[in-house]
Scaffold this motif. Sequence first.
Motif: not given
Length: 256
Positions: A9-12, A235-238, A241-243
Amino acid sequence: MSRLVAGGSLACLYLACLILAPGGSLTTLEAHAALLSPRLAHPFGTDDLGRDMLAALLQGGRTSLTVATVATLLALAIGLVVGLVAGIGPALLDEALMRVAEITASLPALLLAVLLAALFGGSAWNLALLLGLTRWPLVARIVRMEVRSLLGREFLRAAWALGASPTHVAHRHLVPHLAGPLLAAAGIVFGGAVVAEAALAFVGLGDPAVTSWGQMVAAGFAVIGLAWWVWLWPAAMLVLVSGLVAAMADLGDEGR
């Protein structure tokens, strides 16, 4: 399995930011387009300068995730080599490398990044290099621990008995077994790099030439009473990504 899903998911997300983000500076729209709420023409709304928030999010993600990716790759490369050498090398070399790792890990990376930004100006590449050069001890410790746990296995004893060199043993027998621990370590380093870049950008010490999520959150706080969407989306994107990073770094994952 959840680690692979989180990593994928992070890569995508990163590929989407690289491919879909507009090049150059964001286009400033007409004055009447400033602080438009989310709508069909602008699904994420516009900021105080009339720029499309979706385009800004993609550009910010490209910056934030590139910094984290470069820092993670550098930390993994250094940590893997140090961890392998410490794990299969003589006790004296192991002790020396671990002391160097402890000294490096004790350095306040965020404060060093603030000092670097104050002396030489904000630079995404300088921050990525600094984070990579200060986060490798974590990777080295994890690799060393895993290597030490593998040394008593039968296949390694057989390789040593057949006269295999340490380089051959590391390349053919140890590295393939380190994928899971390395992915966990990568998640920890990646998450720390994203947060560090966002923190510096939030206080104005990021790279002023590029857009980043931390910079967008800071800009959103200036108009938080007028346009909630300006700070909410970055903020939601951060948080997202943290999750995903937390899932990657979960050492108790069943796929380990």
